[in-house]
Design an enzyme around this catalytic site. Structure first.
Site, short mmCIF file in Angstrom:
data_model
loop_
_atom_site.label_atom_id
_atom_site.label_comp_id
_atom_site.label_asym_id
_atom_site.label_seq_id
_atom_site.Cartn_x
_atom_site.Cartn_y
_atom_site.Cartn_z
N GLY A 82 -21.50 -4.11 -9.44
CA GLY A 82 -20.57 -3.00 -9.62
C GLY A 82 -19.51 -2.94 -8.53
O GLY A 82 -19.55 -3.71 -7.56
N ALA B 292 -14.65 3.03 -1.58
CA ALA B 292 -14.40 1.98 -0.60
C ALA B 292 -12.99 1.44 -0.70
O ALA B 292 -12.65 0.44 -0.06
CB ALA B 292 -15.41 0.85 -0.81
N THR C 38 2.92 2.11 -2.11
CA THR C 38 4.25 1.81 -2.65
C THR C 38 4.33 2.14 -4.14
O THR C 38 5.42 2.38 -4.65
CB THR C 38 4.59 0.32 -2.46
N ASP C 39 3.19 2.16 -4.81
CA ASP C 39 3.25 2.28 -6.29
C ASP C 39 3.85 3.60 -6.75
O ASP C 39 4.71 3.63 -7.63
CB ASP C 39 1.89 2.00 -6.96
N GLU D 144 0.84 -1.22 0.00
CA GLU D 144 0.00 0.00 0.00
C GLU D 144 0.86 1.25 0.00
O GLU D 144 1.81 1.36 0.79
CB GLU D 144 -0.89 -0.04 1.24
N SER E 226 -11.20 0.76 -5.96
CA SER E 226 -10.85 1.31 -7.28
C SER E 226 -12.00 1.43 -8.26
O SER E 226 -11.84 1.16 -9.46
CB SER E 226 -9.76 0.45 -7.94
N ASP F 176 -3.85 0.63 -9.78
CA ASP F 176 -5.26 0.31 -10.01
C ASP F 176 -5.56 0.12 -11.50
O ASP F 176 -6.28 -0.80 -11.89
CB ASP F 176 -6.14 1.42 -9.44
P1 NG1 Z 1 -7.60 3.77 -4.07
O1 NG1 Z 1 -7.73 3.02 -2.85
O2 NG1 Z 1 -8.31 3.16 -5.23
O3 NG1 Z 1 -7.87 5.25 -3.94
C1 NG1 Z 1 -5.08 4.70 -4.27
C2 NG1 Z 1 -4.28 4.91 -5.55
C3 NG1 Z 1 -3.32 3.75 -5.83
C4 NG1 Z 1 -2.46 3.43 -4.61
C5 NG1 Z 1 -3.38 3.25 -3.39
C6 NG1 Z 1 -2.60 3.02 -2.12
C7 NG1 Z 1 -5.35 6.10 -7.39
C8 NG1 Z 1 -6.26 6.02 -8.56
N1 NG1 Z 1 -5.19 5.00 -6.69
O4 NG1 Z 1 -6.01 3.67 -4.48
O5 NG1 Z 1 -2.52 4.07 -6.95
O6 NG1 Z 1 -1.51 4.43 -4.40
O7 NG1 Z 1 -4.22 4.38 -3.19
O8 NG1 Z 1 -1.83 1.86 -2.19
O9 NG1 Z 1 -4.78 7.15 -7.11
#
Ligand code: NG1
Length: 472
Positions: free
Chosen positions: A150, A155, A60-61, A58, A158, A203
Site C-alpha cells: 500500500g 507521508a 506549483t500545481d 512542489e 498521496s 496527485d
Molecule cells: P500531498 O503531499 O499528497 O499532500 C499536496 C497536494 C498536491 C501538491 C503538493 C505539493 C493534495 C491532494 N495534494 O500533496 O496537489 O500541491 O501537496 O506540491 O492536495
C-alpha cells in the site's frame, strides 16, 4: 477469477516478479477472501490506483505551474460489488487503523471528522453523483492498502489521492459511467476539496495518467479545447534516466495535523498574485510570473518581488490596501483562515517562481542526460522548500543531508506537501541498497525515529484489474 487468471491479470501491472508467492497475488487473494467473509460469495470487480513520488515541482500545481511526479507500484486496491440501493459499505483489510464506514450516495454527503479515511471515498462519491446528475448505485467495498503493497499514509506519497481516485474509478465503473482519463482526473482533483484542503491537480493526474518507467512533466494550467467546456493540459512522459534509481526514505514525521498550513500557503500565493496584478494586470496565477513571460531577466523578476511584495502582511493590511474585495473576497472564510494569520508573501512567491523554473530546467537536463544538473536542481528545490516555503522540518532536513553525504547520491529533496513525510533521492544504479541501509541506520541514530525506505518501482496509472489485462 482463479489464482492463475488473477496472476495473469496482475503481471502487466506490477511485473512478473512482483506477482509470485508472497507478492501481489497473495495480497489480492487475501483481499478477495476478506471480502467474501464480510459480504458473502459472488461476483466482484477489482480496481487499483497508485500513490506517487514527486521528483520535482512542489506547491506549483495550484499556481498553474509545472510538476514532475511518477507513480509508484504502491497503491490502494478495492474489491467491490454493486448494490441495488445507494449505500456504500466501506471496509478495510486493516480495520484497527481504518474502521468500517457506511454512507448513502447523494449530491450532499455529510462529512466525517477531519482526517477520517471515509471522507476520501465520500468526496469521490459526491463528485461523481453531482457530475452524473442522476441517482447512483452504492457498493460493498473492501480496501487493501497495507504494507508492503500500500501507499504509506500521511507521508507525502498521496495515499489520499490514491484512495479518492480508486473510489471514483470503482463507483463510475459499477454505475456504467465511462469517463475519459482526463475527465476522471479533473473530477478527482475537485473531489478531494471535500476533505477541506484547497489542493492542486498533481496527485490525481499522475495516479490516473502515469505510464510505467516514466515521470510525467505536467503543465498544470488548464487550456480551453475545441469543444465548449473542453479543457486540455500540456503534458509529456519523461523517461527515467538509465543507470540511476529513485529512492524514497520516510522521515516518520507524519503531517496530518498540518492541513491548515497548506491552505495558508495557497492563500499566500493568491495574495501575491493580487499584489503583482497592480503592475501586471495580465497575471492570474504565479505561473505567469517568469522571466520569459514578463520579458525580464531572472534578477529583475526577483527584484520585482522585492519591490511589489511585502515580507509579511495580514488581513487588516490587505483590507486597508483595498484588496479584500474580489478576487480575494471569499478566500479567508473558504480556506478557514484565522483573523490573526500572518502571510509571508514574498518568500512564498519566490519559492513557487523559482521552483517552476527548476522543473523546466530539470526536463532539459534529463533530456540532455545531465543527471548531475538534475541532482543539483533537486537539492535547490529542497532548500527553497525549507527556507522560502517554510514547509520543512528538522528531521526531513537531517534525512536529506544524510542522503546527500552518501556516495552515489546525486540529489535529494523533500517530496510532497512537506512539514514531514518523505525524501526522494536520485542514486547511481548499484548504490541504492547500500545508501538505503546506511542512511536509515544513521537517521535512526540521529533522531531516534524509525528509519525506512524503498527503491521505487514505477507503475502504470489507475485501472481495473481484469483477466483481459493478461491478453493485453
Ligand atoms: P500531498 O503531499 O499528497 O499532500 C499536496 C497536494 C498536491 C501538491 C503538493 C505539493 C493534495 C491532494 N495534494 O500533496 O496537489 O500541491 O501537496 O506540491 O492536495
Amino acid at each position: 477469477m482463479n489464482d492463475e487468471m488473477l496472476a495473469r491479470a496482475l503481471a502487466p501491472i506490477y511485473g512478473e516478479r512482483s506477482v509470485g508467492r508472497g507478492g501481489q497475488l497473495a495480497r489480492y487473494s487475501g483481499a478477495l477472501a476478506a471480502f467474501s467473509t464480510r459480504f458473502g460469495q459472488g461476483a466482484v470487480r477489482l480496481f487499483r490506483a497508485p500513490g506517487r513520488v514527486n521528483l520535482i515541482g512542489e506547491h506549483t500545481d495550484y499556481n498553474h505551474g509545472y510538476v514532475m511526479p511518477m507513480a509508484l507500484d504502491k497503491d490502494i486496491a478495492l474489491v467491490a460489488r454493486p448494490r441495488a440501493d445507494a449505500i456504500v459499505n466501506l471496509r478495510n483489510i486493516d480495520p484497527e487503523r481504518f474502521p468500517a464506514r457506511t454512507f448513502v450516495i447523494s449530491a450532499e454527503i455529510p462529512r466525517s471528522p477531519l482526517g477520517d479515511w471515509g471522507n476520501y471515498v465520500k468526496g469521490a462519491a459526491q463528485a461523481l453523483r453531482q457530475a452524473a446528475g442522476r441517482e447512483l448505485c452504492g457498493a460493498d467495498i473492501l480496501a487493501s492498502g497495507q504494507a508492503p503493497w500500500g501507499v504509506p499514509a500521511a507521508a507525502g506519497l498521496s495515499s489520499s489521492s490514491a484512495l479518492t481516485v480508486v473510489a471514483a474509478l470503482t463507483l463510475a465503473a459499477l454505475n456504467g459511467i465511462d469517463l475519459p482519463k482526463l475527465a476522471l482526473a479533473r473530477l478527482c482533483s475537485e473531489a478531494e476539496w471535500y476533505v477541506g484542503t484547497r489542493g492542486g491537480i498533481m496527485d490525481q493526474f499522475i495516479s490516473i495518467l502515469a505510464e510505467r518507467d516514466r515521470a510525467l512533466l505536467l503543465d498544470c494550467r488548464p487550456r480551453p479545447g475545441d469543444l465548449p467546456g473542453e479543457v486540455h493540459y500540456a503534458m509529456r512522459q519523461v523517461p527515467l534516466p538509465a543507470g540511476y534509481r529513485v529512492l524514497v526514505l520516510n522521515s516518520a514525521v507524519r503531517r496530518e495535523k498540518t492541513k491548515s498550513l497548506y491552505n495558508v500557503r495557497v492563500a499566500e500565493c493568491r495574495i501575491g498574485v493580487a499584489l503583482l496584478k497592480r503592475r501586471y494586470p495580465g497575471i492570474t496565477h504565479l505561473r505567469d510570473v517568469s522571466a520569459e513571460a514578463l520579458g525580464l531577466s531572472d534578477a529583475h523578476v526577483l527584484a520585482l518581488l522585492e519591490d511589489m511584495l511585502p515580507e509579511q502582511t495580514t488581513r487588516d493590511d490587505l483590507r486597508s490596501a483595498g484588496l479584500l474585495d474580489e478576487p480575494l473576497g471569499a478566500m479567508f472564510a473558504d480556506y478557514g483562515l484565522s483573523d490573526d494569520q500572518v502571510y509571508r508573501v514574498r518568500r512564498r512567491c519566490r519559492h513557487v517562481i523559482t521552483e517552476n523554473a527548476r522543473v523546466l530546467a530539470s526536463e532539459l537536463a534529463l533530456s540532455a542526460g545531465d543527471v548531475l544538473r538534475f541532482g543539483r536542481l533537486m537539492n535547490d528545490s529542497h532548500f527553497s522548500m525549507s527556507r522560502d516555503y517554510e514547509a520543512g522540518c528538522r528531521e526531513v532536513d537531517v534525512l536529506a543531508d544524510l542522503c546527500r553525504e552518501s556516495a552515489g547520491v546525486l540529489g535529494a529533496r523533500v517530496t510532497g506537501a512537506g512539514w514531514g513525510g518523505c525524501v526522494v533521492a536520485l542514486v547511481q544504479d548499484g548504490c541504492e541498497v547500500g545508501v538505503l541501509e546506511q542512511v536509515t541506520r544513521q537517521y535512526v541514530a540521529a533522531t531516534g525515529l524509525p528509519g525506512e525506505g524503498f527503491v521505487c518501482a514505477s507503475a502504470p496509472g489507475a485501472s481495473e484489474v481484469r483477466s483481459e489485462n493478461a491478453e493485453g
